[in-house]
Design a protein around this motif. Structure first.
Motif, PDB file in Angstrom:
ATOM      1  N   HIS A   1      46.751  21.981  44.185  1.00  0.00           N
ATOM      2  CA  HIS A   1      45.195  22.625  44.048  1.00  0.00           C
ATOM      3  C   HIS A   1      45.249  23.609  44.943  1.00  0.00           C
ATOM      4  O   HIS A   1      44.628  24.698  44.700  1.00  0.00           O
ATOM      5  N   GLU A   2      45.616  23.227  46.112  1.00  0.00           N
ATOM      6  CA  GLU A   2      45.459  24.283  47.391  1.00  0.00           C
ATOM      7  C   GLU A   2      46.236  25.641  47.092  1.00  0.00           C
ATOM      8  O   GLU A   2      45.942  26.706  47.366  1.00  0.00           O
ATOM      9  N   ILE A   3      47.586  25.412  46.569  1.00  0.00           N
ATOM     10  CA  ILE A   3      48.447  26.448  46.208  1.00  0.00           C
ATOM     11  C   ILE A   3      47.657  27.443  44.993  1.00  0.00           C
ATOM     12  O   ILE A   3      47.472  28.662  45.161  1.00  0.00           O
ATOM     13  N   LEU A   4      46.971  26.641  43.978  1.00  0.00           N
ATOM     14  CA  LEU A   4      46.389  27.180  42.940  1.00  0.00           C
ATOM     15  C   LEU A   4      45.159  28.134  43.514  1.00  0.00           C
ATOM     16  O   LEU A   4      44.880  29.369  43.004  1.00  0.00           O
ATOM     17  N   ARG A   5      44.461  27.546  44.600  1.00  0.00           N
ATOM     18  CA  ARG A   5      43.321  28.247  44.930  1.00  0.00           C
ATOM     19  C   ARG A   5      43.673  29.664  45.571  1.00  0.00           C
ATOM     20  O   ARG A   5      43.034  30.581  45.708  1.00  0.00           O
ATOM     21  N   LEU A   6      44.715  29.485  46.367  1.00  0.00           N
ATOM     22  CA  LEU A   6      45.335  30.588  47.319  1.00  0.00           C
ATOM     23  C   LEU A   6      45.626  31.395  46.020  1.00  0.00           C
ATOM     24  O   LEU A   6      45.470  32.828  46.399  1.00  0.00           O
ATOM     25  N   CYS A   7      46.484  31.584  45.075  1.00  0.00           N
ATOM     26  CA  CYS A   7      46.833  32.313  43.963  1.00  0.00           C
ATOM     27  C   CYS A   7      45.462  32.918  43.530  1.00  0.00           C
ATOM     28  O   CYS A   7      45.567  34.315  43.367  1.00  0.00           O
ATOM     29  N   PHE A   8      44.476  32.255  43.227  1.00  0.00           N
ATOM     30  CA  PHE A   8      43.372  32.684  42.671  1.00  0.00           C
ATOM     31  C   PHE A   8      42.538  33.812  43.482  1.00  0.00           C
ATOM     32  O   PHE A   8      42.152  34.933  43.116  1.00  0.00           O
ATOM     33  N   ALA A   9      42.548  33.078  44.785  1.00  0.00           N
ATOM     34  CA  ALA A   9      41.984  34.322  46.073  1.00  0.00           C
ATOM     35  C   ALA A   9      42.602  35.481  45.949  1.00  0.00           C
ATOM     36  O   ALA A   9      41.949  36.570  46.145  1.00  0.00           O
ATOM     37  N   ILE A  10      44.008  35.531  45.919  1.00  0.00           N
ATOM     38  CA  ILE A  10      44.547  36.689  46.218  1.00  0.00           C
ATOM     39  C   ILE A  10      44.738  37.627  44.788  1.00  0.00           C
ATOM     40  O   ILE A  10      44.221  38.773  44.635  1.00  0.00           O
ATOM     41  N   PHE A  11      45.095  36.878  43.778  1.00  0.00           N
ATOM     42  CA  PHE A  11      45.203  37.635  42.337  1.00  0.00           C
ATOM     43  C   PHE A  11      43.988  38.128  41.558  1.00  0.00           C
ATOM     44  O   PHE A  11      44.102  39.009  41.287  1.00  0.00           O
ATOM     45  N   ASP A  12      42.862  37.161  41.790  1.00  0.00           N
ATOM     46  CA  ASP A  12      41.724  37.426  41.236  1.00  0.00           C
ATOM     47  C   ASP A  12      41.238  38.604  41.930  1.00  0.00           C
ATOM     48  O   ASP A  12      40.576  39.590  41.370  1.00  0.00           O
ATOM     49  N   GLY A  13      41.240  38.847  43.237  1.00  0.00           N
ATOM     50  CA  GLY A  13      40.704  39.581  44.215  1.00  0.00           C
ATOM     51  C   GLY A  13      41.590  41.045  44.000  1.00  0.00           C
ATOM     52  O   GLY A  13      40.876  42.233  44.251  1.00  0.00           O
ATOM     53  N   LEU A  14      42.739  41.003  43.577  1.00  0.00           N
ATOM     54  CA  LEU A  14      43.681  42.373  43.155  1.00  0.00           C
ATOM     55  C   LEU A  14      43.350  42.814  41.965  1.00  0.00           C
ATOM     56  O   LEU A  14      43.608  44.009  41.748  1.00  0.00           O
ATOM     57  N   THR A  15      42.641  41.981  40.995  1.00  0.00           N
ATOM     58  CA  THR A  15      42.499  42.500  39.630  1.00  0.00           C
ATOM     59  C   THR A  15      40.928  43.336  39.540  1.00  0.00           C
ATOM     60  O   THR A  15      40.069  42.864  40.338  1.00  0.00           O
ATOM     61  N   PRO A  16      41.161  44.698  39.110  1.00  0.00           N
ATOM     62  CA  PRO A  16      39.772  45.450  39.113  1.00  0.00           C
ATOM     63  C   PRO A  16      38.699  44.690  38.561  1.00  0.00           C
ATOM     64  O   PRO A  16      38.883  44.022  37.499  1.00  0.00           O
ATOM     65  N   ALA A  17      37.447  44.933  38.924  1.00  0.00           N
ATOM     66  CA  ALA A  17      36.349  44.258  38.266  1.00  0.00           C
ATOM     67  C   ALA A  17      36.163  44.393  36.807  1.00  0.00           C
ATOM     68  O   ALA A  17      35.795  43.466  36.117  1.00  0.00           O
ATOM     69  N   ASP A  18      36.554  45.427  36.237  1.00  0.00           N
ATOM     70  CA  ASP A  18      36.511  45.761  34.952  1.00  0.00           C
ATOM     71  C   ASP A  18      37.504  45.036  34.069  1.00  0.00           C
ATOM     72  O   ASP A  18      37.478  44.748  32.912  1.00  0.00           O
ATOM     73  N   ARG A  19      38.487  44.315  34.718  1.00  0.00           N
ATOM     74  CA  ARG A  19      39.716  43.772  33.969  1.00  0.00           C
ATOM     75  C   ARG A  19      39.680  42.215  34.336  1.00  0.00           C
ATOM     76  O   ARG A  19      40.605  41.717  34.143  1.00  0.00           O
ATOM     77  N   ARG A  20      38.750  41.763  35.089  1.00  0.00           N
ATOM     78  CA  ARG A  20      38.867  40.466  35.600  1.00  0.00           C
ATOM     79  C   ARG A  20      38.289  39.578  34.894  1.00  0.00           C
ATOM     80  O   ARG A  20      36.994  39.760  34.325  1.00  0.00           O
ATOM     81  N   PRO A  21      38.974  38.423  34.392  1.00  0.00           N
ATOM     82  CA  PRO A  21      38.427  37.605  33.456  1.00  0.00           C
ATOM     83  C   PRO A  21      37.617  36.610  33.990  1.00  0.00           C
ATOM     84  O   PRO A  21      37.694  36.284  35.323  1.00  0.00           O
ATOM     85  N   ALA A  22      36.904  35.891  33.281  1.00  0.00           N
ATOM     86  CA  ALA A  22      36.013  34.873  33.628  1.00  0.00           C
ATOM     87  C   ALA A  22      36.913  33.588  34.120  1.00  0.00           C
ATOM     88  O   ALA A  22      36.515  32.949  35.101  1.00  0.00           O
ATOM     89  N   SER A  23      38.038  33.402  33.437  1.00  0.00           N
ATOM     90  CA  SER A  23      38.919  32.551  34.160  1.00  0.00           C
ATOM     91  C   SER A  23      40.269  32.900  33.588  1.00  0.00           C
ATOM     92  O   SER A  23      40.857  33.797  32.794  1.00  0.00           O
ATOM     93  N   TRP A  24      41.403  32.395  34.244  1.00  0.00           N
ATOM     94  CA  TRP A  24      42.710  32.774  34.484  1.00  0.00           C
ATOM     95  C   TRP A  24      43.545  31.493  33.524  1.00  0.00           C
ATOM     96  O   TRP A  24      43.482  30.354  33.942  1.00  0.00           O
ATOM     97  N   HIS A  25      44.415  31.931  32.389  1.00  0.00           N
ATOM     98  CA  HIS A  25      45.507  31.055  31.849  1.00  0.00           C
ATOM     99  C   HIS A  25      46.228  30.816  33.226  1.00  0.00           C
ATOM    100  O   HIS A  25      47.141  31.958  33.287  1.00  0.00           O
ATOM    101  N   THR A  26      46.650  29.711  33.642  1.00  0.00           N
ATOM    102  CA  THR A  26      47.509  29.649  34.654  1.00  0.00           C
ATOM    103  C   THR A  26      48.844  28.655  34.137  1.00  0.00           C
ATOM    104  O   THR A  26      48.501  27.535  33.941  1.00  0.00           O
ATOM    105  N   GLU A  27      50.051  28.922  34.319  1.00  0.00           N
ATOM    106  CA  GLU A  27      51.113  28.109  33.869  1.00  0.00           C
ATOM    107  C   GLU A  27      51.855  27.768  35.225  1.00  0.00           C
ATOM    108  O   GLU A  27      52.107  28.619  36.150  1.00  0.00           O
ATOM    109  N   CYS A  28      52.073  26.512  35.524  1.00  0.00           N
ATOM    110  CA  CYS A  28      52.858  25.911  36.532  1.00  0.00           C
ATOM    111  C   CYS A  28      54.105  25.366  36.342  1.00  0.00           C
ATOM    112  O   CYS A  28      54.258  24.653  35.408  1.00  0.00           O
ATOM    113  N   HIS A  29      55.286  25.800  36.705  1.00  0.00           N
ATOM    114  CA  HIS A  29      56.478  25.446  36.393  1.00  0.00           C
ATOM    115  C   HIS A  29      57.193  24.746  37.685  1.00  0.00           C
ATOM    116  O   HIS A  29      57.393  25.349  38.756  1.00  0.00           O
ATOM    117  N   GLN A  30      57.578  23.532  37.573  1.00  0.00           N
ATOM    118  CA  GLN A  30      58.578  22.953  38.624  1.00  0.00           C
ATOM    119  C   GLN A  30      60.124  23.269  38.037  1.00  0.00           C
ATOM    120  O   GLN A  30      60.432  22.544  37.039  1.00  0.00           O
TER     121      GLN A  30
END
Length: 239
Positions: free
Chosen positions: A112-141
């Protein structure tokens, strides 16, 4: 963004990727660092990937999907992993059903901490007009094993894009292996970065719309001993 997170984002914004060392990642992920041993040991319980069109049995994995948003993290019902052949000419075009990530790992503080870091970086990098309300996120081990006569291929499809918006690749463990060099290429497939994930927490953040990436095959250092490369891959796309 916090200044330290903004530094990673700046690299991605400028180059299309950012290679981040273990010490910096641990500083961003104190809870993950504190619970890492149990998290990493879960890679010892992955099933064989039976979908490899090259006939190989050198890859093990588990897979689960989540929803990431400013409100938090929600696990989605178990589902197949799918890539079109446009993005994965070797194994794409079919639904691939892998065993899910175990409940303790999926709900754990480390992931969960890794996912929160991903959200903080990637959501912030996404232009506001293209930023979704939520991200479909796939995790692979992933565990890629190397044996005498059968090198492990982390990217058997060759140089590729995932067909998503953003990708994190984080090294979990290297055991008795050589090689496994990551290369990053621009949209014209020109080399723009080359490095090896060597230590647990070493990571690569990739703008999948701008960059291709690939990893060379891994080979055993001592053929008489087990050899493998364990990574966590997190991929985000707009829902």
């Amino acid at each position: 963004m916090k200044p330290a997170v903004e530094a990673i984002a700046t690299g991605i914004r400028r180059e299309g990727f950012a290679s981040v060392g273990a010490a910096q990642m641990r500083a961003h992920l104190p809870q993950a660092a504190a619970t890492w041993e149990a998290f990493a040991s879960s890679w010892d319980d992955l099933g064989v990937d039976t979908y490899m069109a090259d006939g190989g049995r050198y890859r093990r994995r588990r897979f689960s999907a989540f929803r990431l948003s400013a409100e938090g993290i929600a696990r989605k019902p178990h589902q197949p992993h799918y890539q079109s052949r446009d993005y994965n000419a070797l194994n794409g075009g079919i639904e691939r059903w892998f065993e899910p990530i175990t409940d303790d790992v999926a709900a754990g503080a480390c992931l969960h901490e890794i996912l929160r870091l991903c959200f903080a970086i990637f959501d912030g990098l996404t232009p506001a007009d293209r930023r979704p309300a939520s991200w479909h996120t796939e995790c692979h081990q992933f565990r890629v094993e190397a044996r005498t006569g059968e090198h492990g291929r982390p990217t058997p499809e060759g140089l590729y894009r995932d067909g998503v918006d953003w990708v994190l690749v984080m090294l979990v463990k290297r055991e008795n292996i050589a090689e496994g060099v990551t290369s990053i290429h621009d949209s014209d497939r020109r080399l723009i970065g080359r490095f090896t994930l060597k230590e647990p927490f070493d990571s690569a953040f990739v703008d999948d719309g701008r960059a291709y990436h690939g990893v060379t095959a891994v080979v055993p250092i001592d053929p008489a001993k087990p050899a493998h490369r364990d990574v966590l891959v997190v991929a985000l796309r707009r829902e």
